[in-house]
Design a protein around this motif. Structure first.
Motif, PDB file in Angstrom:
ATOM      1  N   CYS A  42     -45.237   6.158   8.263  1.00 53.04           N
ATOM      2  CA  CYS A  42     -44.075   7.276   8.555  1.00 53.04           C
ATOM      3  C   CYS A  42     -42.497   6.495   8.782  1.00 53.04           C
ATOM      4  O   CYS A  42     -41.790   7.087   8.476  1.00 53.04           O
ATOM      5  N   ASP A  43     -42.590   5.521   9.308  1.00 49.15           N
ATOM      6  CA  ASP A  43     -41.499   4.648   9.482  1.00 49.15           C
ATOM      7  C   ASP A  43     -40.901   4.243   8.067  1.00 49.15           C
ATOM      8  O   ASP A  43     -39.572   4.395   7.983  1.00 49.15           O
ATOM      9  N   ARG A  44     -41.506   3.988   7.293  1.00 49.85           N
ATOM     10  CA  ARG A  44     -41.109   3.408   5.926  1.00 49.85           C
ATOM     11  C   ARG A  44     -40.538   4.891   5.128  1.00 49.85           C
ATOM     12  O   ARG A  44     -39.573   4.925   4.529  1.00 49.85           O
ATOM     13  N   ALA A  45     -41.491   6.021   5.351  1.00 50.85           N
ATOM     14  CA  ALA A  45     -40.915   7.337   4.950  1.00 50.85           C
ATOM     15  C   ALA A  45     -39.258   7.628   5.575  1.00 50.85           C
ATOM     16  O   ALA A  45     -38.509   8.351   4.880  1.00 50.85           O
ATOM     17  N   GLU A  46     -39.447   7.535   6.880  1.00 49.11           N
ATOM     18  CA  GLU A  46     -38.064   7.733   7.735  1.00 49.11           C
ATOM     19  C   GLU A  46     -36.851   6.725   6.983  1.00 49.11           C
ATOM     20  O   GLU A  46     -35.701   7.438   6.894  1.00 49.11           O
ATOM     21  N   ARG A  47     -37.111   5.690   6.347  1.00 42.74           N
ATOM     22  CA  ARG A  47     -36.380   4.938   5.690  1.00 42.74           C
ATOM     23  C   ARG A  47     -35.988   5.061   4.494  1.00 42.74           C
ATOM     24  O   ARG A  47     -35.110   4.472   3.686  1.00 42.74           O
ATOM     25  N   GLY A  48     -36.732   5.967   3.840  1.00 39.92           N
ATOM     26  CA  GLY A  48     -36.640   6.169   2.164  1.00 39.92           C
ATOM     27  C   GLY A  48     -37.172   5.171   1.659  1.00 39.92           C
ATOM     28  O   GLY A  48     -36.865   4.961   0.695  1.00 39.92           O
ATOM     29  N   LEU A  49     -38.320   4.337   1.890  1.00 37.63           N
ATOM     30  CA  LEU A  49     -38.838   3.515   1.488  1.00 37.63           C
ATOM     31  C   LEU A  49     -40.224   3.741   0.602  1.00 37.63           C
ATOM     32  O   LEU A  49     -41.026   4.388   1.160  1.00 37.63           O
ATOM     33  N   GLY A  50     -40.155   3.902  -0.727  1.00 33.86           N
ATOM     34  CA  GLY A  50     -41.464   4.141  -1.359  1.00 33.86           C
ATOM     35  C   GLY A  50     -42.487   3.262  -1.049  1.00 33.86           C
ATOM     36  O   GLY A  50     -42.275   2.011  -0.953  1.00 33.86           O
ATOM     37  N   THR A  51     -43.703   3.825  -1.020  1.00 35.20           N
ATOM     38  CA  THR A  51     -44.817   2.929  -0.963  1.00 35.20           C
ATOM     39  C   THR A  51     -45.979   3.297  -1.544  1.00 35.20           C
ATOM     40  O   THR A  51     -46.267   4.754  -1.740  1.00 35.20           O
ATOM     41  N   HIS A  52     -46.886   2.268  -2.359  1.00 37.35           N
ATOM     42  CA  HIS A  52     -47.846   2.667  -3.025  1.00 37.35           C
ATOM     43  C   HIS A  52     -49.116   2.044  -2.166  1.00 37.35           C
ATOM     44  O   HIS A  52     -49.264   1.016  -1.974  1.00 37.35           O
ATOM     45  N   VAL A  53     -50.050   3.072  -1.832  1.00 37.83           N
ATOM     46  CA  VAL A  53     -51.059   2.646  -0.977  1.00 37.83           C
ATOM     47  C   VAL A  53     -52.507   2.614  -1.629  1.00 37.83           C
ATOM     48  O   VAL A  53     -52.673   3.445  -2.354  1.00 37.83           O
ATOM     49  N   VAL A  54     -53.044   1.337  -1.589  1.00 32.37           N
ATOM     50  CA  VAL A  54     -54.403   1.146  -2.388  1.00 32.37           C
ATOM     51  C   VAL A  54     -55.469   1.117  -1.076  1.00 32.37           C
ATOM     52  O   VAL A  54     -55.331   0.503  -0.030  1.00 32.37           O
ATOM     53  N   THR A  55     -56.494   1.764  -1.411  1.00 30.75           N
ATOM     54  CA  THR A  55     -57.786   1.767  -0.290  1.00 30.75           C
ATOM     55  C   THR A  55     -58.700   0.961  -1.002  1.00 30.75           C
ATOM     56  O   THR A  55     -59.639   1.322  -1.676  1.00 30.75           O
ATOM     57  N   LEU A  56     -58.513  -0.443  -0.480  1.00 23.46           N
ATOM     58  CA  LEU A  56     -59.111  -1.371  -1.001  1.00 23.46           C
ATOM     59  C   LEU A  56     -60.817  -1.710  -0.566  1.00 23.46           C
ATOM     60  O   LEU A  56     -61.087  -1.289   0.507  1.00 23.46           O
ATOM     61  N   ASN A  57     -61.672  -1.635  -1.397  1.00 20.17           N
ATOM     62  CA  ASN A  57     -63.205  -1.640  -1.071  1.00 20.17           C
ATOM     63  C   ASN A  57     -63.844  -2.836  -1.936  1.00 20.17           C
ATOM     64  O   ASN A  57     -63.182  -3.479  -2.896  1.00 20.17           O
TER      65      ASN A  57
END
Length: 262
Positions: A42-57
């Protein structure tokens, strides 16, 4: 077998700052540890920073060890969470106190957080009709949610171009991609430039669960780190892919012993 390793990657933490979480290497694949993933996103979203999230297993890690392109995508991602029990096991062998963070739970937290912010979510993936049912679930459980749109994951070439234009026009703040591993990781990596300020999460089979087609393991099975076995019970055709798990466990133990002797 190709065993890609990031340059200077070690099983040692990197100093944490306000912007960079603590990072570890799990058999060459990066994973980040944080106390509060939703807040960080959410902090990154507030700052307009795009994010690719990987759910690593463990399964994804083993795939990446034999697929250099997948490994490179995982290394480019902005955040990899410890989704699988194998990742937790690996890090615990190295003295880290790690809490498993299932990808579906992170996605649910982010849907609610984005809804509270008054921003929109796009659902992409699943068989025809599944994303629509997942959207219906969320509209019932989170009425304030703004749904930018939804699209099944069976995309024809002409669909790819159309969905790209749609995403570029709508700029949803959260984009959930449920195409399975590794297709969803490749898809996000190729298309994230379309929505450079969005949070992209590969959510695997989460749409099926929200749509009511499948159910998660009971809590006691989750706490026992046996959710993978419950999934195999539901989807016995996955048994060949599950063979990666004992291989991962063996490599994790051997690596720990080797490091202990060095």
């Amino acid at each position: 077998m190709v065993v890609p390793t990031p340059q200077n990657a070690q099983d040692l933490p990197v100093r944490e700052t306000a912007d960079v979480p603590q990072t570890f290497s799990v058999l060459g694949m990066p994973v980040q540890l944080l106390d509060d993933y939703p807040q960080w996103l959410c902090d990154r979203a507030e700052r307009g920073l795009g994010t690719h999230v990987v759910t690593l297993n463990a399964e994804m890690t083993m795939q990446a060890r034999s697929d250099r392109q997948l490994a490179q995508v995982l290394q480019r991602a902005d955040l990899a969470i410890p989704d699988g029990s194998g990742i937790v096991f690996y890090l615990q062998l190295r003295g880290q106190t790690v809490r498993r963070t299932p990808g579906i739970e992170l996605a649910e937290s982010m849907v609610r957080a984005i809804a509270r912010r008054g921003e929109s979510v796009f659902f992409l993936g699943g068989a025809p009709g599944v994303a629509d049912r997942a959207v219906a679930y969320w509209r019932q459980h989170c009425p304030e949610l703004t749904v930018a749109g939804c699209q099944n994951g069976y995309l024809k070439p002409e669909d790819e171009a159309a969905i790209a234009l749609t995403l570029q026009r709508l700029q949803p703040k959260l984009i959930l991609v449920g195409m399975g591993v590794p297709r969803q990781e490749f898809w996000i990596d190729r298309h994230r430039h379309l929505c450079p300020q969005s949070i992209w999460i590969g959510v695997g089979g989460s749409f099926d669960i929200w749509a009511g087609l499948k159910v998660r393991a009971p809590r006691w099975i989750q706490r026992a780190h046996l959710e993978w076995a419950y999934r195999l019970y539901q989807e016995p055709w996955r048994w060949r892919r599950m063979l990666a798990l004992p291989h991962f466990a063996w490599l994790a133990a051997v690596t720990a012993l080797t490091e202990g002797r060095s």
